[in-house]
Write an enzyme that holds these catalytic residues in place. Structure first.
Site, PDB file in Angstrom:
ATOM      1  N   GLY A  66      40.163 -44.952 -12.036  1.00 20.73           N
ATOM      2  CA  GLY A  66      39.580 -46.212 -12.114  1.00 20.73           C
ATOM      3  C   GLY A  66      40.365 -47.335 -12.585  1.00 20.73           C
ATOM      4  O   GLY A  66      40.368 -48.386 -12.080  1.00 20.73           O
ATOM      5  N   THR A  67      41.571 -47.337 -13.342  1.00 22.19           N
ATOM      6  CA  THR A  67      42.314 -48.035 -13.798  1.00 22.19           C
ATOM      7  C   THR A  67      43.131 -48.588 -12.737  1.00 22.19           C
ATOM      8  O   THR A  67      43.487 -49.816 -12.498  1.00 22.19           O
ATOM      9  CB  THR A  67      43.010 -47.505 -14.956  1.00 22.19           C
ATOM     10  N   SER A 190      35.865 -43.650 -10.000  1.00 19.62           N
ATOM     11  CA  SER A 190      36.827 -42.619 -10.986  1.00 19.62           C
ATOM     12  C   SER A 190      36.322 -41.440 -10.875  1.00 19.62           C
ATOM     13  O   SER A 190      35.025 -41.151 -11.195  1.00 19.62           O
ATOM     14  CB  SER A 190      36.952 -43.141 -12.169  1.00 19.62           C
ATOM     15  N   CYS A 317      38.939 -45.237 -24.423  1.00 21.88           N
ATOM     16  CA  CYS A 317      40.409 -45.934 -24.377  1.00 21.88           C
ATOM     17  C   CYS A 317      40.459 -46.935 -25.661  1.00 21.88           C
ATOM     18  O   CYS A 317      41.576 -47.322 -25.962  1.00 21.88           O
ATOM     19  CB  CYS A 317      40.443 -46.619 -23.297  1.00 21.88           C
TER      20      CYS A 317
END
Length: 388
Positions: A66-67, A190, A317
């Site tokens: 996803g990032t 993700s 995170c």
């Protein structure tokens, strides 16, 4: 009960991946039969992901997660002088990308949210400018599970001639997604949030949307993402997408929602000075973010972990951060209440017995932690504030 951080790979997903580590290990860009078998597997997975999102297979770009998908959406479009609109409660993959493009000469507007964690579409309309290039608002919040009015946002973006990207990492597999109905130009998912392996993801890119690549090398992913494809991971993502799509028909998603609601209701019935963050908002079916006043969330996470129950205080995170959750404070929670909030997020592997266990040990743990608190007084906070 921390599925919003990550989920285990399902046995069916692992079984689908296994041959591509051993017998079918070819490079999907090779022209011999090993490569062609690999290419066929990648394209089959692309079709599976496209079916989950309601798009064409050619509009799916595989990424490392996803990032990367969020970064590609931001950096692939933003140019010096452009205006971007996002929200204050986005994942840091979006927020930190926006900070970076500000350094490169873009202007960014960060929309406020209400007490339920939702943006006001009218504020979005007011913030539009002739230079507005991109609107990026997440579909489901990773901490509270609150859903944004993405279809309305998509209509606003279309009317303004702006691109619309939505981070659907926490929505995929939990609520139906149809990019046509949403009206988005890009959408991120993700794998490890939906029982595929970590290190896999995808970005939906509407046909005709021109993105500048972040990586330079070969012409992989139609020149949008250079690098040899993660063949086993992509196969796993495709299988997980297929399973996720079927869960809307076989009752899997409804089961998650029922367990979440039972957990939430039972915990609130047994405790005072507790409530649900975004409790009045539409949410993904697996997530409940609860506050238990007069405790420290980190201490509760550790205490529950010692009893075998994994929960979190917010985004994985951001673990270890001194500051309270940026999501909860943006919703108007005090720093103390934000720090006293715990996220419970369920997945397919959770059972009714898991819920029973949590219902038993969470109140005990909260009571013990409150005994150590110098500010807690039983009954001091009215029960009618539980759902505030």
């Amino acid at each position: 009960m921390d599925a919003n951080a990550t989920t285990p790979v399902l046995p069916e997903v692992l079984e689908a991946m296994s041959p591509y580590y051993l017998e079918r290990f070819g490079n999907a860009s090779s022209i011999h039969h090993y490569g062609q078998h690999a290419r066929a597997a990648v394209e089959r997975a692309r079709e599976q992901v496209a079916a989950l999102l309601g798009c064409r297979a050619a509009e799916v770009v595989f990424t490392s997660g996803g990032t990367e998908a969020d970064n590609l959406a931001i950096f692939g479009l933003a140019q010096q002088g452009d205006h971007i609109i996002t929200s204050r409660i986005e994942h840091h993959a979006i927020l930190n990308s926006c900070k970076r493009v500000e350094d490169r000469g873009c202007e960014v507007t960060y929309l406020r949210v209400d007490s339920e964690g939702r943006i006001d579409p009218d504020e979005l309309r007011r913030e539009l400018r002739p230079t507005t290039k991109l609107i990026s608002v997440m579909m489901a919040n990773n901490e509270t599970g609150a859903l944004q009015p993405v279809e309305e946002i998509g209509g606003i973006a279309t009317g303004a001639g702006a691109y619309f990207h939505t981070d659907a990492v926490q929505a995929a597999g939990k609520v139906p997604i149809d990019v046509g109905k949403i009206g988005c130009d890009m959408l991120s998912i993700s794998g490890h949030k939906m029982h595929a392996p970590q290190g896999t993801g995808a970005l939906y890119v509407r046909r005709g949307t021109l993105l500048e690549a972040m990586f330079y090398g070969g012409n992989h992913e139609r020149a949008r993402r250079a690098g040899t494809e993660n063949l086993p991971g992509i196969v796993g993502l495709g299988k997980a997408a297929e399973i996720a799509l079927s869960s809307f028909q076989n009752g899997g998603v409804a089961k998650l929602a029922a367990m979440r609601d039972r957990l939430q209701t039972a915990l609130l019935e047994n405790m005072d000075a507790a409530g649900v963050n975004s409790g009045q908002s539409p949410r993904v079916p697996n997530t409940a973010n609860l506050y238990f006043d007069c405790i420290e969330g980190e201490a509760m996470v550790i205490a529950l972990d010692l009893k075998g129950l994994a929960v979190s205080t917010g985004a994985a995170c951001s673990s270890g951060a001194i500051e309270p959750s940026h999501v909860l404070t943006a919703m108007g929670l005090s720093p103390d209440r934000a720090r006293a909030s715990i996220r419970f997020s369920l997945a397919k592997h959770n059972s009714e017995a898991d819920v029973d266990y949590a219902i038993r040990i969470v109140p005990e743990t909260v009571a013990r932690l409150r005994e150590l608190s110098p500010v807690y007084k039983p009954g001091a906070i009215s029960a009618n504030r539980r759902n505030s």
